[in-house]
Scaffold this motif. Structure first.
Motif, PDB file in Angstrom:
ATOM      1  N   THR A 207      -3.042   1.181  -7.128  1.00 56.15           N
ATOM      2  CA  THR A 207      -3.058   0.863  -5.705  1.00 56.15           C
ATOM      3  C   THR A 207      -3.832   1.925  -4.933  1.00 56.15           C
ATOM      4  OG1 THR A 207      -0.880  -0.102  -6.015  1.00 56.15           O
ATOM      5  CG2 THR A 207      -1.605   0.214  -3.760  1.00 56.15           C
ATOM      6  N   ALA A 208      -3.626   3.197  -5.306  1.00 63.56           N
ATOM      7  CA  ALA A 208      -4.362   4.271  -4.639  1.00 63.56           C
ATOM      8  C   ALA A 208      -5.863   4.082  -4.826  1.00 63.56           C
ATOM      9  CB  ALA A 208      -3.923   5.622  -5.189  1.00 63.56           C
TER      10      ALA A 208
ATOM     11  N   LEU B  36       0.133  12.633  -1.166  1.00 66.46           N
ATOM     12  CA  LEU B  36      -1.219  12.283  -1.599  1.00 66.46           C
ATOM     13  C   LEU B  36      -1.450  12.593  -3.077  1.00 66.46           C
ATOM     14  CD1 LEU B  36      -3.243  13.497   1.506  1.00 66.46           C
ATOM     15  CD2 LEU B  36      -2.675  11.155   0.882  1.00 66.46           C
TER      16      LEU B  36
ATOM     17  N   TRP C  26       0.811  -1.214   0.000  1.00 69.12           N
ATOM     18  CA  TRP C  26       0.000   0.000   0.000  1.00 69.12           C
ATOM     19  C   TRP C  26       0.848   1.270   0.000  1.00 69.12           C
ATOM     20  CZ3 TRP C  26      -5.149  -0.367   3.238  1.00 69.12           C
ATOM     21  CH2 TRP C  26      -5.979  -1.306   2.625  1.00 69.12           C
TER      22      TRP C  26
ATOM     23  N   ASN D 255      -1.147  10.950  -5.849  1.00 67.20           N
ATOM     24  CA  ASN D 255      -1.916   9.972  -6.637  1.00 67.20           C
ATOM     25  C   ASN D 255      -3.411  10.069  -6.361  1.00 67.20           C
ATOM     26  OD1 ASN D 255       0.251   8.683  -7.994  1.00 67.20           O
ATOM     27  ND2 ASN D 255       0.803   7.707  -6.052  1.00 67.20           N
ATOM     28  N   PHE D 256      -3.746  10.272  -5.078  1.00 68.41           N
ATOM     29  CA  PHE D 256      -5.160  10.395  -4.729  1.00 68.41           C
ATOM     30  C   PHE D 256      -5.756  11.647  -5.356  1.00 68.41           C
ATOM     31  CE2 PHE D 256      -3.312   7.724  -1.482  1.00 68.41           C
ATOM     32  CZ  PHE D 256      -4.236   6.702  -1.379  1.00 68.41           C
TER      33      PHE D 256
ATOM     34  N   LEU E  50      -8.590   3.642  -1.797  1.00 62.78           N
ATOM     35  CA  LEU E  50      -9.779   4.486  -1.667  1.00 62.78           C
ATOM     36  C   LEU E  50     -11.024   3.629  -1.508  1.00 62.78           C
ATOM     37  CD1 LEU E  50      -9.621   7.452  -4.188  1.00 62.78           C
ATOM     38  CD2 LEU E  50      -9.799   7.521  -1.706  1.00 62.78           C
TER      39      LEU E  50
ATOM     40  N   ALA F  86       1.059   3.552  -3.024  1.00 68.46           N
ATOM     41  CA  ALA F  86       0.048   4.558  -3.351  1.00 68.46           C
ATOM     42  C   ALA F  86       0.557   5.962  -3.033  1.00 68.46           C
ATOM     43  CB  ALA F  86      -1.237   4.279  -2.582  1.00 68.46           C
ATOM     44  N   PHE F  87       1.566   6.044  -2.162  1.00 69.67           N
ATOM     45  CA  PHE F  87       2.097   7.355  -1.774  1.00 69.67           C
ATOM     46  C   PHE F  87       3.421   7.636  -2.459  1.00 69.67           C
ATOM     47  CE2 PHE F  87      -0.427   5.427   1.553  1.00 69.67           C
ATOM     48  CZ  PHE F  87      -1.416   6.386   1.725  1.00 69.67           C
TER      49      PHE F  87
ATOM     50  N   SER G 270       1.152   2.663  -8.982  1.00 67.28           N
ATOM     51  CA  SER G 270       0.842   3.571  -7.873  1.00 67.28           C
ATOM     52  C   SER G 270      -0.607   4.029  -7.919  1.00 67.28           C
ATOM     53  CB  SER G 270       1.755   4.791  -7.928  1.00 67.28           C
ATOM     54  OG  SER G 270       3.061   4.407  -7.609  1.00 67.28           O
TER      55      SER G 270
END
Lengths: 328, 306
Positions: free
Chosen positions: A298-299, A75, A48, A77-78, A303, A51-52, A295
């Motif tokens: 995974t993000a 953050l 995980w 990617n988010f 979520l 994702a960052f 990435s």
């Protein structure tokens, strides 16, 4: 109890070496599997952190070395995913909308129809007929999703390719021209719900049916004496008695709202209907595995998990404050 | 007894209408469930060119075995069929051995680490790291394009474990105690007492695993798509479907598989697709009578626990 615990000495007080000597075979039977599980179910959670980061595959590095050498982006990617002004963000948000639309349709239709079907099956008196009907209704559950997708693609195609649904609709004059169901995005949510219902509607009645068999027959008798008719008994006795089961399954299903299956969307999702077919799972597969954007995928997965947990605990909380059965 | 009499006594208009409507509704539902399956079987036995006219219902119009001759003559399909059988057998055996051993240890109340271990397993029913992290793990273990990926990551499932443990706990403690008095070790108790007594739940779990193993195509697709030798039947079926979707419904070149068979006889992509579908479903349909009984039993066992 008897042999394992010598009298007077509680299990807690004995040094673990003694128990281990006695139970080493049980340890041998369980601990290897514990380590196996930690490797295959818990170690991937470390992934995980991707994702960052900004993931760039480098040749010849172990996964750990890989993660260490990636650039941290916080953050970012988010933000990309939730940004409605980029094409990627729009695509992801559309996949969220599709997931919700598809699974709400499955949930609402499936929920009422399953309960209704269980009630109707419960009213069948001849056990032979009942068993036969159940056997037929459970059957699709055992066929693979690929087969279901294959059957659906045939059923929905044009009459010349074996599309018997078009055939039927034309014969009863509901339509005069065959519909290209799979080429029109507007039908796709319905196709997802329809295939899910076909496969699992019968099967999902099992839990309700099991709950109904444990209802005390005296309740029906008492209701009859009070002058209740069939429908009143179905409502006030049968449904009321299985309410805990209904609430529990509702909580679980709400927790799964961001999962609308994967196979139908992947297998029947093609060119034109992608605007309505691509859901979160398909998005993750397309952008993650197929395009190598680990990435971002995974993000997206994180979520989804976070929102699912919120939905699950939220609906559980609502159920508790309404004094209903709860999951935990 | 008494309630039955009361119900019989009230057999007039209202129940009659209700029952008629109920039967009609359930009959329609049964038709909806069976029609696509029976129709596909009918098409698979039908002449290809004739099928293009459409309108085949529950029975082949121009009967032929050519479709089956063609499909069973394709090496990719036949090899994939046997690979599916092989992986199903391996997965069932490993699952049964591993799950039963662990379930036995966890079913023993005097085994203190049992509870935390069970909890660690049950938690995995509620979360999943997701596709990408799992993919990276499998990749770094060197399991891409290998047979191992079919059975190693799938050796145990929490649901099956809980079902087995629940069942094993119903075996009377006194039996185990007396075996111990006679000097039997835990291994012997597991092998000679608990396993024979657990046959119903072992059959249930074996069928759960077998159906899952036979029906899956995703691991072949994600991890083994680079190796034709490791392809499984459902994955081949998926390929046939995918190329049919890609080429559009009107195209005559629906799939490589169908092309291979073309020219040989009067087969078309449509009838070939139907035939491969039937071949992929037949093993399930054959064992269905057993499946149905044991599966319902298993779901009820699992439901009790949750």
């Amino acid at each position: 109890m008897g042999i394992t615990t010598s009298p007077g000495v509680s299990a807690k007080k004995r040094p673990w070496r003694v128990t281990f000597k006695k139970q080493w075979q049980l340890y041998l039977m369980s601990f290897p599997m514990l380590f196996y599980l930690l490797l295959f179910a818990y170690v991937p959670l470390l992934g995980w952190v991707m994702a960052f980061q900004e993931f760039r595959p480098r040749f010849g590095l172990s996964p750990i070395g890989q993660v260490m050498s990636n650039k941290w982006v916080g953050l970012e990617n988010f933000k990309t995913l939730l940004d409605n002004s980029t094409i990627l963000g729009q695509r992801f948000l559309q996949s969220v909308v599709n997931t919700l639309g598809q699974s709400l349709l499955i949930l609402v239709l499936g929920f009422f129809l399953t309960i209704m079907l269980s009630l109707l099956l419960n009213e069948l008196r001849q056990t032979g007929v009942k068993r036969f009907v159940q056997n037929v209704l459970y059957l699709p559950h055992f066929l693979s999703w690929v087969i279901v997708a294959m059957l659906a693609s045939t059923a929905l195609s044009l009459p010349g390719s074996g599309g018997f649904l078009n055939d039927f609709l034309m014969k009863v004059h509901i339509i005069d021209r065959p519909i290209q169901f799979l080429a029109d995005p507007g039908y796709f949510w319905g196709i997802v719900a329809g295939t899910h219902l076909w496969k699992n509607l019968g099967w999902n009645t099992i839990i309700y049916m099991a709950a109904m068999t444990s209802i005390d027959p005296n309740l029906y008798e008492a209701a009859s004496i009070d002058g209740a008719n069939r429908y009143q008994k179905m409502w006030h006795v049968t449904l009321a008695s299985i309410r805990p089961t209904i609430v529990l399954l509702l909580i679980i299903n709400i927790g799964m709202l961001l999962t609308s299956g994967f196979e139908i969307q992947w297998l029947l999702g093609q060119g034109v209907n992608i605007v309505r077919s691509e859901n979160i799972d398909v998005f993750v597969l397309r952008y993650g595995i197929k395009m190598g954007n680990f990435s971002l995928a995974t993000a997206a997965g994180i979520l989804r998990t976070v929102v699912s947990i919120i939905l699950l605990t939220g609906s559980n909380f609502v159920a508790r404050s309404l004094k209903q059965e709860t999951l935990f | 007894m008494k309630s039955k009499i009361i119900r019989r006594g009230k057999l007039h208009a209202e129940p009659l209408i209700f029952h008629t409507l109920n039967y009609v509704f359930l009959a329609l539902l049964c038709i909806a469930m069976l029609y696509p399956i029976v129709n596909t079987i009918a098409v698979s036995f039908n002449d290809g060119l004739d099928a293009v006219r459409g309108g085949i219902g529950l029975w082949p119009r121009a009967f032929t075995l050519d479709n089956y001759r063609t499909v069973l003559g394709m090496h990719t399909i036949l090899d994939a069929f046997w690979m599916s059988v092989y992986r199903t057998v391996v997965q069932v055996v490993t699952n049964i051995v591993v799950t039963s051993m662990l379930a036995f240890a966890l079913s023993r109340r005097e085994f203190k680490p049992g509870r935390p271990i069970a909890l660690i397993f049950v938690l995995t029913m509620y979360f999943n790291a997701g596709l990408i992290p799992n993919f990276i793990l499998i990749q770094s273990l060197g399991m891409v394009n290998s047979f191992a990926v079919y059975w190693v990551p799938t050796m145990i499932s929490a649901f099956n474990l809980i079902i087995m443990r629940t069942y094993m706990r119903t075996i009377p403690e006194a039996l185990l105690e007396s075996a111990k008095l006679d000097g039997a070790s835990d291994f012997r108790i597991y092998l000679q007492i608990v396993m024979p007594l657990s046959k119903p739940v072992l059959a249930t779990v074996a069928l759960f695993v077998a159906v899952g193993a036979w029906n899956t195509w995703f691991d072949a697709f994600i991890y083994n798509s680079g190796s034709q030798r490791l392809s499984v039947l459902q994955y081949e079926l998926q390929r046939v479907l995918a190329s049919a979707m890609m080429q559009g419904q009107q195209s005559s070149q629906s799939s490589q598989a169908a092309q291979a068979g073309m020219g040989l006889s009067m087969v078309t992509p449509q009838t070939i697709r139907a035939t491969i579908t039937v071949v992929a479903a037949v093993p399930i349909l054959i064992v269905y009578p057993f499946l149905q009984r044991y599966f319902v039993h298993g779901v009820q066992l699992g439901g009790v626990k949750e």
